[in-house]
Design a protein around this motif. Structure first.
Motif, short mmCIF file in Angstrom:
data_model
loop_
_atom_site.label_atom_id
_atom_site.label_comp_id
_atom_site.label_asym_id
_atom_site.label_seq_id
_atom_site.Cartn_x
_atom_site.Cartn_y
_atom_site.Cartn_z
N THR A 85 34.52 70.69 36.92
CA THR A 85 34.41 71.91 37.38
C THR A 85 34.44 72.49 38.99
O THR A 85 33.61 71.90 39.48
N ARG A 86 35.56 73.81 39.60
CA ARG A 86 34.78 73.97 40.49
C ARG A 86 33.65 74.22 41.10
O ARG A 86 32.96 74.33 42.32
N ASP A 87 32.45 75.47 39.58
CA ASP A 87 31.12 75.29 40.29
C ASP A 87 30.34 74.50 40.29
O ASP A 87 29.29 74.01 41.42
N GLU A 88 30.92 73.43 39.71
CA GLU A 88 29.81 71.84 39.84
C GLU A 88 30.45 71.08 42.09
O GLU A 88 29.84 70.78 42.25
N LYS A 89 31.44 71.63 41.86
CA LYS A 89 31.86 70.88 42.83
C LYS A 89 31.62 71.76 44.31
O LYS A 89 30.85 71.10 45.27
N LEU A 90 31.34 73.23 44.16
CA LEU A 90 31.03 74.21 44.59
C LEU A 90 28.88 74.07 44.84
O LEU A 90 28.56 73.81 45.84
N ARG A 91 28.68 73.82 44.07
CA ARG A 91 26.99 73.05 44.30
C ARG A 91 27.07 71.28 44.71
O ARG A 91 25.52 71.37 45.52
N GLU A 92 28.14 70.64 44.34
CA GLU A 92 27.80 69.39 45.20
C GLU A 92 28.21 69.68 46.88
O GLU A 92 26.93 68.92 47.53
N ILE A 93 28.93 70.41 47.50
CA ILE A 93 29.19 71.15 48.39
C ILE A 93 28.37 71.81 49.19
O ILE A 93 27.22 71.21 50.05
N LEU A 94 27.39 72.33 48.27
CA LEU A 94 26.18 73.31 48.65
C LEU A 94 25.19 72.48 49.19
O LEU A 94 24.24 72.42 50.30
#
Length: 761
Positions: free
Chosen positions: A299-308
């Motif tokens: 998901t985009r939230d999982e991806k955002l978490r990885e980005i952060l």
């Protein structure tokens, strides 16, 4: 006013009595239908009965009405309007959540908030007024607009607009001399719950205009945090189902929400408004179901978490990949990919059986590239197959003639060259039998050949076509036109193919897969949604909007979002103008809501400090005149000190009769760290909210900033709002703005070391 209050107490009692009488009638009616259904089931003995089915439908309507009437006994209405239609006597109308009728005389006891005349309650002003009814515009004079505060069936207060602009308790005005809507203020002071609530009693004029906007036209709403955009969008659905009940049902509507947590948060509002069976999904769930995909969604939230939280170099590639995959450029790449596939069809061959040509390649190409060009790719192939199958008998007549000619030549040659004899007759019989056997098998062979030919041609699914793009160098190079840098191209291709190997579906790939399926296979109008709501729309990519529009009849969409909360700005939209022009060709309505009904003025003022630092920032939110404590900014030295301060803030919130409290951290790692560090010092237990959670308990939670979008709490505590975590970047500005706009009543900001410069005035 005292006499008016006494009068309204009597009216309330009278209407409650009438409703109770009507409930008794509905109970008896329901029992009657139950008995009838039971008898019809026995008579049908398991076979289909039209009367039984119709009776069940009527029973469901009666049961829903009974439920609504029973709920209305405690709070039957919230408003009253007195309207004098031209050339008629004045009438008063009481407005409630549900329309309630006297089944004996047909009189309306309470008017449904969605009824045409109820528009005067929300948007009318005293004096000359009108409303639009099914028979046309009704003109007249609005003589009174009154609001009621009713609790547990008892009238507590009344508020008249026009006499005192709804100010009965001496509230003052702000600098612009705007007057306080005391009725609204009382409702806003209520505590937040674990579910979003309906607000039919306090819908404001600008919100009402959105709710009652016509169907069949895209509507975009830019709404500041707390402006009620989600609530308005859902109330709009309830209105549309009521207003266009012959055209649209709940099951015809799709609501797209940001995550499962948010779906749970909004799950009760539509049923509470009497609207059922509305499809409520996230975009990945929609795509996964429509495409029949197997595997885990990244998901985009999982991806955002990885980005952060992850490696900065990989984060850069992840952001750029998301940006490209959601862009109009990528739509062009996908279109070229389809063109490449179509070009492969230029090598089509004749369809032959037993040496006879059934259909020539030139005819097939003419149908595919000219006559049926308006159909999607796979649909064209399907239509050619159908067309050839239908004319097969006529085609075979021609083949039979050729077959007869071939065998007649053989027969004539034998008859000419050989004398009549048993051997000659035997030869001729064998030739006739061979001819007849070939004719007999020819049709079955032709049917099989057609099926084999078109299955081979149509073997390329949208999913298979998508993966070819990343597998084959030449196809990627031609489709992309060399516009993607080589290093990024390599990363993109490796990610897609590695994910396929692990049976992982990146949310960023779903829009592309949907686009290819819709372009190659099409979608029938009856399978499209009649209306789609997109919430948190600023986080949708242009390609996602394009695909969603393809799945909707007539672009009938309600799109709500806030550019100031665009935490996925690396792939979402940065301005509404681009969306309006690129997706809707300028044909849509745009409305901006900047009034915030969630937070106090003090909380909004602090949040706006961060908002104003954003690039292309939307108009800052303006709070309804509701004051509270100033948000506190507190430096802590250690976690024992922090836990003590947090406990004090929790006690303050609870002592103010508020319950829902969230500690908001920037990301999930911060949430876990905080919980482990304060658990031995805090007097309260805390639950960490994570991606994928399907339910939300709003009492004492620790939650990442990016999961709070759309949610609200009585009080919030922001953790580690320091210069190391919240830097001067667009992502951090938006994450912090989201976190700062979740509190209704109280907000505390903790930092260690140096406060983030984003909060500097």
């Amino acid at each position: 006013m005292h006499n008016e209050f006494d009068y309204e107490v009597e009216v309330l009692e009278e209407k409650k009595n009438r409703i109770n009488i009507e409930i008794e009638r509905k109970v008896n009616e329901e029992e009657g239908f139950k008995t009838k259904i039971s008898n019809l089931k026995k008579a049908a003995k398991g076979s289909y009965s039209l009367e039984l089915e119709n009776t069940k439908i009527i029973y469901d309507i009666v049961s829903k009405n009974l439920k609504n009437y029973s709920e209305a006994t405690e709070n039957p209405y919230f408003g009253r309007i007195d309207f004098k239609e031209d050339k008629r006597m004045p009438e008063n109308f009481y407005i409630g959540k549900y329309g309630i009728y006297d089944s004996k005389d047909g009189e309306e006891i309470v008017i449904d908030w969605r009824a045409p005349i109820a528009d005067l309650y929300y948007s009318g002003t005293q004096g000359e007024a009108y409303y639009r009814s099914p028979v046309g515009v009704i003109n007249g004079k609005l003589q009174l607009k009154r609001k009621f505060l009713i609790k547990d069936g008892e009238l507590k207060d009344i508020f008249d607009e026009g006499i005192n602009e709804i100010i009965l308790k001496g509230e003052t005005a702000d600098e612009e001399n705007e007057l306080v809507d005391e009725f609204l203020k009382i409702n806003l002071e209520e505590s937040a719950g674990s579910k979003l609530k309906e607000v039919v009693a306090t819908i404001q004029k600008e919100q009402n205009d959105i709710i009652r906007a016509p169907l069949n036209f895209p509507l975009i709403v830019q709404g500041s945090a707390g402006s009620g955009k989600t609530t308005v969008a859902l109330h709009r659905l309830a209105y549309l189902v009521y207003r266009y009940n012959e055209k649209i049902k709940g099951e015809d509507i799709l609501v797209l929400a940001p995550n499962k947590l948010f779906l749970d948060y909004i799950s009760e509002i539509l049923p509470n408004l009497g609207t059922y069976e509305v499809n409520q999904k996230t975009f990945p769930i929609l795509g996964k179901e429509f495409l029949g995909l197997k595997g885990k969604i990244y998901t985009r939230d999982e991806k955002l978490r990885e980005i952060l939280e992850g490696d900065s170099e990989r984060a850069k590639y992840l952001k750029n990949t998301s940006k490209i995959k959601g862009s109009i450029l990528f739509k062009t790449i996908l279109d070229r990919l389809i063109t490449i596939w179509e070009r492969d069809s230029q090598s089509l061959e004749d369809i032959k059986i037993q040496g006879f040509t059934l259909y020539g390649a030139n005819e097939i190409k003419r149908l595919y590239f000219k006559d049926l060009i308006h159909f999607p790719v796979n649909k064209r192939i399907e239509e050619i197959h159908k067309y050839f199958s239908k004319k097969l008998d006529n085609t075979l007549l021609r083949v039979y003639e050729q077959l007869d000619l071939f065998y007649n030549l053989k027969i004539n040659k034998i008859k000419k060259n050989e004398e009549d004899s048993p051997e000659r007759r035997k030869k001729l019989i064998e030739i006739y039998d061979e001819r007849d056997e070939k004719k007999k098998n020819l049709k079955n062979e032709a049917i099989s050949k057609l099926k084999e030919y078109f299955e081979a041609w149509n073997s390329q699914s949208g999913e298979g076509l998508y993966y070819r793009l990343f597998e084959e160098d030449e196809i990627f190079e031609e489709a992309s036109g060399g516009r993607i840098p080589k290093a990024l191209e390599k990363f993109m291709r490796q990610e897609v193919l590695n994910n396929r190997e692990k049976e992982i579906i990146d949310e960023d790939d779903i829009a592309a897969l949907l686009y290819l399926k819709l372009k190659t296979e099409g979608i029938k109008d009856e399978n499209k949604y009649k209306h789609i709501v997109i919430d948190e729309a600023q986080d949708y990519s242009p390609l996602m909007f394009h695909v969603t529009k393809m799945m909707c009849q007539g672009s009938s969409m309600t799109i709500v979002g806030d550019l100031g909360q665009g935490i996925y700005s690396y792939k979402g939209i940065n301005n509404w103008e681009t969306l309006i022009e690129d997706i809707f060709n300028g044909e849509c309505t745009f409305i901006s809501l900047s009034q915030s009904y969630r937070s106090t003025m003090e909380i909004i003022d602090v949040a706006n400090i961060v908002l104003n630092k954003q690039l292309n920032a939307p108009k800052p939110a303006k709070a309804v005149i509701r004051s509270g404590p100033m948000p506190e900014i507190i430096e802590y030295s250690n976690f024992k000190d922090l836990a003590k301060n947090i406990d004090e803030k929790v006690e303050e919130i609870r002592n103010a009769n508020k319950k829902s409290i969230a500690i908001i951290c920037k990301d999930f790692e911060e949430c876990k760290k905080l919980k482990s560090r304060i658990k031995n010092y805090s007097n309260f237990s805390w639950d960490v909210v994570k991606e994928g959670d399907k339910e939300l308990n709003v009492n004492n939670v620790i939650i990442p900033s990016y999961l709070t979008k759309g949610l609200e709490f009585d009080g919030t505590i922001l953790f580690n709002v320091d210069s190391n975590l919240y830097k001067d970047t667009e992502e951090d500005k938006k994450l912090l703005y989201v976190a700062l706009t979740r509190a209704l009543h109280r907000e505390t900001i903790f930092y260690k070391g140096k406060l983030t410069p984003l909060l500097e005035v």
